[in-house]
Design a protein around this motif. Structure first.
Motif, PDB file in Angstrom:
ATOM      1  N   ASN A 417       6.395   0.724   5.568  1.00 61.93           N
ATOM      2  CA  ASN A 417       7.214   0.122   6.628  1.00 61.93           C
ATOM      3  C   ASN A 417       7.418   1.050   7.822  1.00 61.93           C
ATOM      4  OD1 ASN A 417       8.532  -2.664   6.052  1.00 61.93           O
ATOM      5  ND2 ASN A 417       8.627  -1.629   4.066  1.00 61.93           N
ATOM      6  N   LEU A 418       7.328   2.361   7.606  1.00 67.71           N
ATOM      7  CA  LEU A 418       7.521   3.291   8.718  1.00 67.71           C
ATOM      8  C   LEU A 418       6.443   3.146   9.784  1.00 67.71           C
ATOM      9  CD1 LEU A 418       8.687   6.476   6.781  1.00 67.71           C
ATOM     10  CD2 LEU A 418      10.029   5.115   8.405  1.00 67.71           C
ATOM     11  N   ARG A 419       5.303   2.564   9.420  1.00 63.36           N
ATOM     12  CA  ARG A 419       4.262   2.343  10.435  1.00 63.36           C
ATOM     13  C   ARG A 419       4.657   1.237  11.408  1.00 63.36           C
ATOM     14  NH1 ARG A 419      -1.118   1.117   9.552  1.00 63.36           N
ATOM     15  NH2 ARG A 419      -1.472   2.234  11.503  1.00 63.36           N
ATOM     16  N   LEU A 420       5.676   0.456  11.070  1.00 59.62           N
ATOM     17  CA  LEU A 420       6.213  -0.496  12.050  1.00 59.62           C
ATOM     18  C   LEU A 420       6.947   0.245  13.160  1.00 59.62           C
ATOM     19  CD1 LEU A 420       7.586  -3.208   9.594  1.00 59.62           C
ATOM     20  CD2 LEU A 420       5.496  -3.336  10.959  1.00 59.62           C
ATOM     21  N   ALA A 421       7.489   1.430  12.839  1.00 60.42           N
ATOM     22  CA  ALA A 421       8.171   2.253  13.850  1.00 60.42           C
ATOM     23  C   ALA A 421       7.186   3.139  14.608  1.00 60.42           C
ATOM     24  CB  ALA A 421       9.247   3.113  13.188  1.00 60.42           C
ATOM     25  N   ASP A 422       6.151   3.622  13.914  1.00 62.72           N
ATOM     26  CA  ASP A 422       5.144   4.490  14.539  1.00 62.72           C
ATOM     27  C   ASP A 422       3.775   4.147  13.962  1.00 62.72           C
ATOM     28  OD1 ASP A 422       3.554   6.420  15.635  1.00 62.72           O
ATOM     29  OD2 ASP A 422       4.586   8.137  14.712  1.00 62.72           O
ATOM     30  N   PRO A 423       2.993   3.319  14.664  1.00 62.44           N
ATOM     31  CA  PRO A 423       1.687   2.901  14.140  1.00 62.44           C
ATOM     32  C   PRO A 423       0.716   4.050  13.913  1.00 62.44           C
ATOM     33  CG  PRO A 423       2.376   1.466  15.935  1.00 62.44           C
ATOM     34  CD  PRO A 423       3.328   2.622  15.918  1.00 62.44           C
ATOM     35  N   ASP A 424       0.934   5.199  14.573  1.00 63.89           N
ATOM     36  CA  ASP A 424       0.030   6.339  14.415  1.00 63.89           C
ATOM     37  C   ASP A 424       0.381   7.206  13.203  1.00 63.89           C
ATOM     38  OD1 ASP A 424      -1.442   5.681  16.686  1.00 63.89           O
ATOM     39  OD2 ASP A 424      -0.015   6.706  17.999  1.00 63.89           O
ATOM     40  N   LEU A 425       1.463   6.891  12.552  1.00 63.18           N
ATOM     41  CA  LEU A 425       1.901   7.688  11.420  1.00 63.18           C
ATOM     42  C   LEU A 425       0.953   7.480  10.231  1.00 63.18           C
ATOM     43  CD1 LEU A 425       4.379   9.519  10.702  1.00 63.18           C
ATOM     44  CD2 LEU A 425       5.418   7.472   9.687  1.00 63.18           C
ATOM     45  N   VAL A 426       0.625   8.585   9.547  1.00 61.41           N
ATOM     46  CA  VAL A 426      -0.151   8.496   8.313  1.00 61.41           C
ATOM     47  C   VAL A 426       0.839   8.452   7.161  1.00 61.41           C
ATOM     48  CG1 VAL A 426      -1.817   9.628   6.802  1.00 61.41           C
ATOM     49  CG2 VAL A 426      -2.110   9.727   9.287  1.00 61.41           C
ATOM     50  N   VAL A 427       0.785   7.364   6.377  1.00 63.58           N
ATOM     51  CA  VAL A 427       1.720   7.155   5.277  1.00 63.58           C
ATOM     52  C   VAL A 427       0.932   7.169   3.968  1.00 63.58           C
ATOM     53  CG1 VAL A 427       3.436   5.617   4.275  1.00 63.58           C
ATOM     54  CG2 VAL A 427       3.235   5.795   6.758  1.00 63.58           C
ATOM     55  N   LEU A 428       1.377   7.965   3.017  1.00 65.17           N
ATOM     56  CA  LEU A 428       0.630   8.154   1.779  1.00 65.17           C
ATOM     57  C   LEU A 428       1.513   7.871   0.569  1.00 65.17           C
ATOM     58  CD1 LEU A 428      -1.127  11.561   2.584  1.00 65.17           C
ATOM     59  CD2 LEU A 428      -1.994   9.258   2.987  1.00 65.17           C
ATOM     60  N   GLY A 429       0.998   7.036  -0.336  1.00 66.47           N
ATOM     61  CA  GLY A 429       1.579   6.883  -1.659  1.00 66.47           C
ATOM     62  C   GLY A 429       0.732   7.633  -2.663  1.00 66.47           C
ATOM     63  N   LYS A 430       1.199   7.703  -3.887  1.00 69.23           N
ATOM     64  CA  LYS A 430       0.499   8.517  -4.879  1.00 69.23           C
ATOM     65  C   LYS A 430      -0.848   7.942  -5.278  1.00 69.23           C
ATOM     66  CE  LYS A 430       3.049   6.333  -8.678  1.00 69.23           C
ATOM     67  NZ  LYS A 430       4.010   6.551  -9.788  1.00 69.23           N
ATOM     68  N   GLU A 431      -1.113   6.640  -4.963  1.00 62.36           N
ATOM     69  CA  GLU A 431      -2.381   6.024  -5.338  1.00 62.36           C
ATOM     70  C   GLU A 431      -3.426   6.057  -4.228  1.00 62.36           C
ATOM     71  OE1 GLU A 431      -0.853   2.661  -8.551  1.00 62.36           O
ATOM     72  OE2 GLU A 431      -1.112   2.098  -6.455  1.00 62.36           O
ATOM     73  N   VAL A 432      -3.078   6.603  -3.065  1.00 58.62           N
ATOM     74  CA  VAL A 432      -4.002   6.592  -1.934  1.00 58.62           C
ATOM     75  C   VAL A 432      -5.184   7.521  -2.211  1.00 58.62           C
ATOM     76  CG1 VAL A 432      -4.289   7.141   0.512  1.00 58.62           C
ATOM     77  CG2 VAL A 432      -2.194   6.025  -0.285  1.00 58.62           C
ATOM     78  N   PRO A 433      -6.420   7.004  -2.155  1.00 65.00           N
ATOM     79  CA  PRO A 433      -7.583   7.882  -2.323  1.00 65.00           C
ATOM     80  C   PRO A 433      -7.676   8.892  -1.166  1.00 65.00           C
ATOM     81  CG  PRO A 433      -8.173   5.567  -2.576  1.00 65.00           C
ATOM     82  CD  PRO A 433      -6.797   5.593  -2.002  1.00 65.00           C
ATOM     83  N   GLY A 434      -8.241  10.034  -1.445  1.00 58.83           N
ATOM     84  CA  GLY A 434      -8.369  11.048  -0.397  1.00 58.83           C
ATOM     85  C   GLY A 434      -7.043  11.635   0.029  1.00 58.83           C
TER      86      GLY A 434
END
Length: 500
Positions: A417-434
């Motif tokens: 949801n933070l990408r709604l505030a900043d579309p350039d933000l890189v958001v990572l969860g524990k399942e994200v590859p790379g």
């Protein structure tokens, strides 16, 4: 009933009235749902926030045991419309519309009346997972709805035309269906078994041109097949949901699996089954007439259902799976209302009355449930969907109060949801590859409602060469329709370890 008659028979310009009404419904939802979120200042639910996290990247696979097609389409849609809630709704309702209309066109191509096609299409609305769950959650299941309908249409086109183009389109539809939801393999197997069991349909699959379809499907799936082969951990990350390793003897495990499968199937299909049964009673359909001779077009639909159920049972017995969620049955039972609507077509005036009743109930439910979908868009429920109500603009300002940040990570993908505030933000969860390559300073770790994050995310951060920098701090983030104290969010800075 008069309105149902109009929906079943009328046209608006060159288009069937029912198709126009479905398009209007989807457009209203695309417009209103983002507006109510903007008005309330809220975010989106778990599945949409996961897509906000992934749609920035065009990868062959995305982790979490999920197929990539929905995220690919999200990447494409966000490239045109930006990173916002409107983009999420355009994607979701476009797929719903394509899936429903594909079923409509498929039934018409089988030679049935417009009324039967409308009853088939509206019958899909009767699944609670379609008329309710898909309106406020789910993503890959929406893709499964869409491309299962497309696959049925491509199959019928192939059986009727047997042209090189039909084989190409069928192969593309097969690839898209598999990449939409991996359990569409069961639907594909059921379709092939059903076609091979019918003399005329069998000819289409025994022609050499079927190799065209196989090659096209392989080309579509090849990047993801390679990715899955090289990322088995990501592919199987959520296999625990099937309960395969639960204790008990072999017979007990198989019995528990069949029982849970039956419960999931009943939960998924109970509403359309009841409504079609009531419609048949109201239309005075005599049970004996249901056994009248089935044409091959109708046999195809019933056999797809039958083979799909048989394949699923065999897989349950072979795998030892003991837990199932009802939405997983979508590709297997999706065409149940279609088969019922087609059966009604053969029963004369009584069948038409039953079809009209189904259309009436489905249309009424779709209209009545709309205000509830708007409310749920900003409320999100009391469980995991509660993350909708956080004020993400305020949270983002708090996170960046001491300086800009490049990466946010968490033990749960609500942070998309933070990408709604900043579309350039890189958001990572524990399942994200790379994960290791994507985690870059300045970076923070955030988590909800507890004194410390899950060990899994700390382990991923450590593997990426980062450590927590100092003590964490606690924020009280405003939560709409919730506690006046706000919701507890903990934040910790991350720093790169010095290379040894």
């Amino acid at each position: 009933m008069k309105r149902a008659e109009w929906l079943a028979e009328a046209r608006i310009g060159p288009f069937p009235a029912a198709i126009v009404m479905v398009a209007l419904y989807c457009c209203i939802q695309i417009a209103v749902l983002p507006l109510v979120s903007l008005w309330a200042g809220t975010g989106v639910g778990i599945d949409d926030s996961e897509q906000l996290m992934y749609m920035r990247f065009l990868w062959a696979g995305y982790g979490g045991s999920q197929p990539p097609l929905y995220s690919w389409l999200g990447w494409l849609t966000s490239s045109v419309f930006g990173t916002n809630i409107v983009t999420l709704k355009i994607l979701k309702y476009s797929l719903i519309f394509i899936g429903l209309t594909s079923v409509f066109v498929a039934v018409r191509k089988l030679g049935y009346s417009q009324r039967t096609a409308v009853a088939s299409m509206f019958g899909l609305w009767l699944f609670p997972q379609v008329i309710w769950e898909m309106q406020h959650t789910l993503s890959h299941s929406v893709a499964a709805l869409c491309f299962s309908g497309v696959l049925l249409l491509a199959l019928i086109q192939l059986l009727q035309r047997k042209s090189p183009l039909a084989y190409v389109l069928f192969g593309l539809a097969v690839g898209a269906a598999i990449l939409a939801k991996y359990n569409n393999f069961i639907l594909l197997g059921a379709m092939m078994a059903a076609a091979l069991s019918l003399r005329e349909a069998r000819r289409a699959f025994l022609r050499p041109q079927i190799a065209i379809s196989m090659v096209m499907a392989l080309l579509v799936c090849l990047p993801t097949l390679y990715w899955n082969a090289t990322h088995p951990g990501d592919l199987l990350a959520r296999s625990y949901k099937f309960g395969i390793d639960e204790g008990g003897g072999p017979l007990l495990i198989r019995w528990n699996g069949i029982v849970d499968l039956g419960k999931a199937a009943l939960n998924f299909a109970i509403l359309p089954l009841v409504i079609f049964a009531v419609a048949m009673l109201a239309g005075r359909v005599v049970p004996s007439t249901l056994r009248e001779r089935f044409p091959d077009s109708e046999k195809l639909l019933w056999r797809i259902l039958g083979f799909g159920i048989c394949i699923t049972i065999i897989l349950v017995l072979a795998s030892g799976a003991t837990r199932f969620q009802d939405r997983w049955l979508l590709p297997i039972l999706l065409f149940l209302p279609v088969a019922f609507a087609v059966r009604m077509d053969a029963l004369g005036n009584n069948g038409r009355t039953a079809q009209n009743l189904v259309i009436t109930v489905a249309a009424a439910l779709a209209i009545l449930i709309v205000p509830a979908t708007w409310a749920y868009q900003v409320y999100g429920g009391k469980g995991m969907g509660r993350v909708v109500r956080l004020d993400y603009q305020t949270l983002y300002r708090d996170l960046t109060a001491d300086g800009p940040i490049k990466t946010v990570t968490s033990d749960w993908h609500w942070v998309g949801n933070l990408r709604l505030a900043d579309p350039d933000l890189v958001v990572l969860g524990k399942e994200v590859p790379g994960f290791d390559a994507l985690l870059q300073e300045p970076a923070v770790l955030v988590w909800l409602d507890k004194p410390s994050p899950e060990p899994d995310i700390l382990e991923r951060i450590h593997q990426a060469g980062f450590v927590v920098d100092g003590a964490s701090r606690s924020l009280r983030v405003p939560e709409f329709f919730g506690s006046t104290e706000g919701r507890l969010v903990n934040v910790a800075r991350l720093k790169k370890q010095d290379a040894k």
